[in-house]
Write an enzyme that holds these catalytic residues in place. Structure first.
Site, mmCIF file in Angstrom:
data_model
loop_
_atom_site.group_PDB
_atom_site.id
_atom_site.type_symbol
_atom_site.label_atom_id
_atom_site.label_comp_id
_atom_site.label_asym_id
_atom_site.label_seq_id
_atom_site.Cartn_x
_atom_site.Cartn_y
_atom_site.Cartn_z
ATOM 1 N N ASP A 11 -25.979 -63.771 -8.618
ATOM 2 C CA ASP A 11 -26.264 -62.397 -9.049
ATOM 3 C C ASP A 11 -26.733 -62.472 -10.499
ATOM 4 O O ASP A 11 -26.612 -63.514 -11.155
ATOM 5 C CB ASP A 11 -25.000 -61.523 -8.941
ATOM 6 C CG ASP A 11 -25.239 -60.094 -9.420
ATOM 7 O OD1 ASP A 11 -26.312 -59.529 -9.107
ATOM 8 O OD2 ASP A 11 -24.379 -59.535 -10.122
ATOM 9 N N SER A 12 -27.225 -61.346 -10.996
ATOM 10 C CA SER A 12 -27.626 -61.285 -12.401
ATOM 11 C C SER A 12 -26.403 -61.318 -13.312
ATOM 12 O O SER A 12 -26.565 -61.271 -14.527
ATOM 13 C CB SER A 12 -28.388 -59.987 -12.654
ATOM 14 O OG SER A 12 -27.523 -58.891 -12.416
ATOM 15 N N CYS A 74 -27.191 -59.542 -4.973
ATOM 16 C CA CYS A 74 -27.833 -58.667 -5.954
ATOM 17 C C CYS A 74 -28.886 -57.853 -5.205
ATOM 18 O O CYS A 74 -29.809 -58.436 -4.611
ATOM 19 C CB CYS A 74 -28.481 -59.538 -7.026
ATOM 20 S SG CYS A 74 -29.470 -58.649 -8.226
ATOM 21 N N GLU A 152 -20.893 -55.728 -17.520
ATOM 22 C CA GLU A 152 -20.914 -57.149 -17.924
ATOM 23 C C GLU A 152 -19.954 -57.404 -19.096
ATOM 24 O O GLU A 152 -19.310 -58.435 -19.162
ATOM 25 C CB GLU A 152 -22.336 -57.565 -18.344
ATOM 26 C CG GLU A 152 -23.278 -57.804 -17.182
ATOM 27 C CD GLU A 152 -22.924 -59.060 -16.387
ATOM 28 O OE1 GLU A 152 -22.718 -60.113 -16.995
ATOM 29 O OE2 GLU A 152 -22.842 -58.951 -15.154
ATOM 30 N N CYS A 184 -26.025 -51.267 -6.031
ATOM 31 C CA CYS A 184 -26.043 -52.351 -7.018
ATOM 32 C C CYS A 184 -24.679 -53.014 -6.936
ATOM 33 O O CYS A 184 -23.654 -52.319 -6.933
ATOM 34 C CB CYS A 184 -26.293 -51.780 -8.414
ATOM 35 S SG CYS A 184 -26.037 -52.973 -9.758
ATOM 36 N N HIS A 186 -22.914 -54.494 -8.963
ATOM 37 C CA HIS A 186 -21.999 -54.259 -10.088
ATOM 38 C C HIS A 186 -21.176 -52.977 -9.902
ATOM 39 O O HIS A 186 -20.084 -52.858 -10.461
ATOM 40 C CB HIS A 186 -22.791 -54.109 -11.398
ATOM 41 C CG HIS A 186 -23.248 -55.397 -12.020
ATOM 42 N ND1 HIS A 186 -24.280 -56.136 -11.497
ATOM 43 C CD2 HIS A 186 -22.807 -56.068 -13.120
ATOM 44 C CE1 HIS A 186 -24.470 -57.208 -12.269
ATOM 45 N NE2 HIS A 186 -23.594 -57.189 -13.247
HETATM 46 N N1 DGL Z 1 -26.144 -56.529 -9.561
HETATM 47 C C1 DGL Z 1 -27.503 -56.367 -9.367
HETATM 48 C C2 DGL Z 1 -27.872 -55.479 -8.205
HETATM 49 O O1 DGL Z 1 -27.165 -55.457 -7.226
HETATM 50 C C3 DGL Z 1 -28.432 -56.235 -10.536
HETATM 51 C C4 DGL Z 1 -28.022 -55.453 -11.692
HETATM 52 C C5 DGL Z 1 -28.977 -55.737 -12.824
HETATM 53 O O2 DGL Z 1 -28.977 -56.872 -13.273
HETATM 54 O O3 DGL Z 1 -29.702 -54.832 -13.229
HETATM 55 O O4 DGL Z 1 -28.890 -54.834 -8.208
#
Ligand code: DGL
Length: 261
Positions: A11-12, A74, A152, A184, A186
């Site tokens: 993931d990011s 992600c 984060e 997302c 996150h």
């Molecule tokens: N967690 C990621 C997602 O599901 C990306 C969030 C990001 O880095 O902008 O889209």
């Protein structure tokens, strides 16, 4: 034996840990390797080509480490890069997309909200899925700008997050949504704060469990399930480790390390 190899997840940043947790719960005999590309977060504001390049970098690292399957944990990377990855690498990929279909099929108020990154909401894959399932449904899309950097940093239960969430969710409540899709990986970390705003009449859905089930199905179909292992989990981040350590601290057999990638 290939089945003894690890499941790779990227993931990011730490968001994909919400998916990773579902995977290790459903598949307790599997080893995993997790990459948090926090140095390059957020992906959500980047161009499609940049997201593809970062996804390639993460995929190649997981393949170098011998992973037997890759979970793109992600939504932004899945909706922008998974076609490219599937065309160019000979390993199964599992992706995550906003769960629009169950929300659109089950809504009683005929209005659903989707909170996701700009990269996801503007992607072709998101549009085609949305067009397929939401005819006649009022879909309120909202970019969760600013949320990922705060998550984060571990700044989750803060007034800043609550204010942003209120700004993003209030227009959805005004449209009488009964389903909110977290698009997302996150955002599941914000469910308590979201719940405070939307109350109990709105069902919040994310795709974590579905991704874990799909990973199980593909491993089974490809004879790649590891059934004889004491699982170990290696988690790498290319930035500060504190938020990751906080999330995995209660989980057994986890090693968290810094890695430059
Ligand atoms: N967690 C990621 C997602 O599901 C990306 C969030 C990001 O880095 O902008 O889209």
């Amino acid at each position: 034996m290939k089945s003894n190899k690890a499941i790779g997840v990227f993931d990011s940043g730490i968001g994909g840990l919400s998916i990773w947790k579902e995977i290790i719960n459903l598949l307790p005999y599997e080893d995993t390797i997790y990459l948090a590309d926090s140095k390059n977060a957020p992906y959500g504001q980047k161009s499609k080509q940049e997201i593809i390049d970062l996804s390639v970098k993460n995929t190649e690292l997981l393949l170098d480490k011998g992973c037997k399957i890759i979970v793109v944990a992600c939504n932004t990377a899945t909706t922008n890069a998974i076609d490219y990855l599937r065309e160019n690498y000979d390993v199964p990929f599992i992706g995550i997309e906003p769960a629009i279909k169950p929300a659109a099929l089950q809504t009683k108020t005929n209005a659903i909200g989707i909170l996701a990154t700009q990269g996801t909401l503007t992607s072709e894959l998101f549009h085609s899925t949305s067009n397929k399932f939401t005819e006649g449904v009022n879909v309120i899309e909202q970019v969760g700008e600013g949320l990922v950097p705060l998550i984060e940093k571990g700044e989750i239960d803060t007034q800043e997050i609550k204010n942003l969430l209120y700004k993003y969710l209030k227009p959805m409540l005004d449209e009488n949504i009964d389903y909110l899709v977290l698009g997302c990986s996150h955002y599941p970390f914000l469910i308590p704060q979201i719940r405070e705003i939307v109350g109990h009449k709105v069902t919040i859905i994310d795709s974590g469990e579905a991704v874990a089930k799909q990973t199980n199905t593909i491993l089974k179909d490809d004879n790649l399930l590891n059934s004889t292992n004491n699982s170990k989990h290696l988690l790498y981040s290319n930035a500060d480790l504190n938020s990751m350590i906080r999330i995995v601290s209660s989980i057994k057999n986890c090693t968290v390390k810094t890695l430059d990638f």
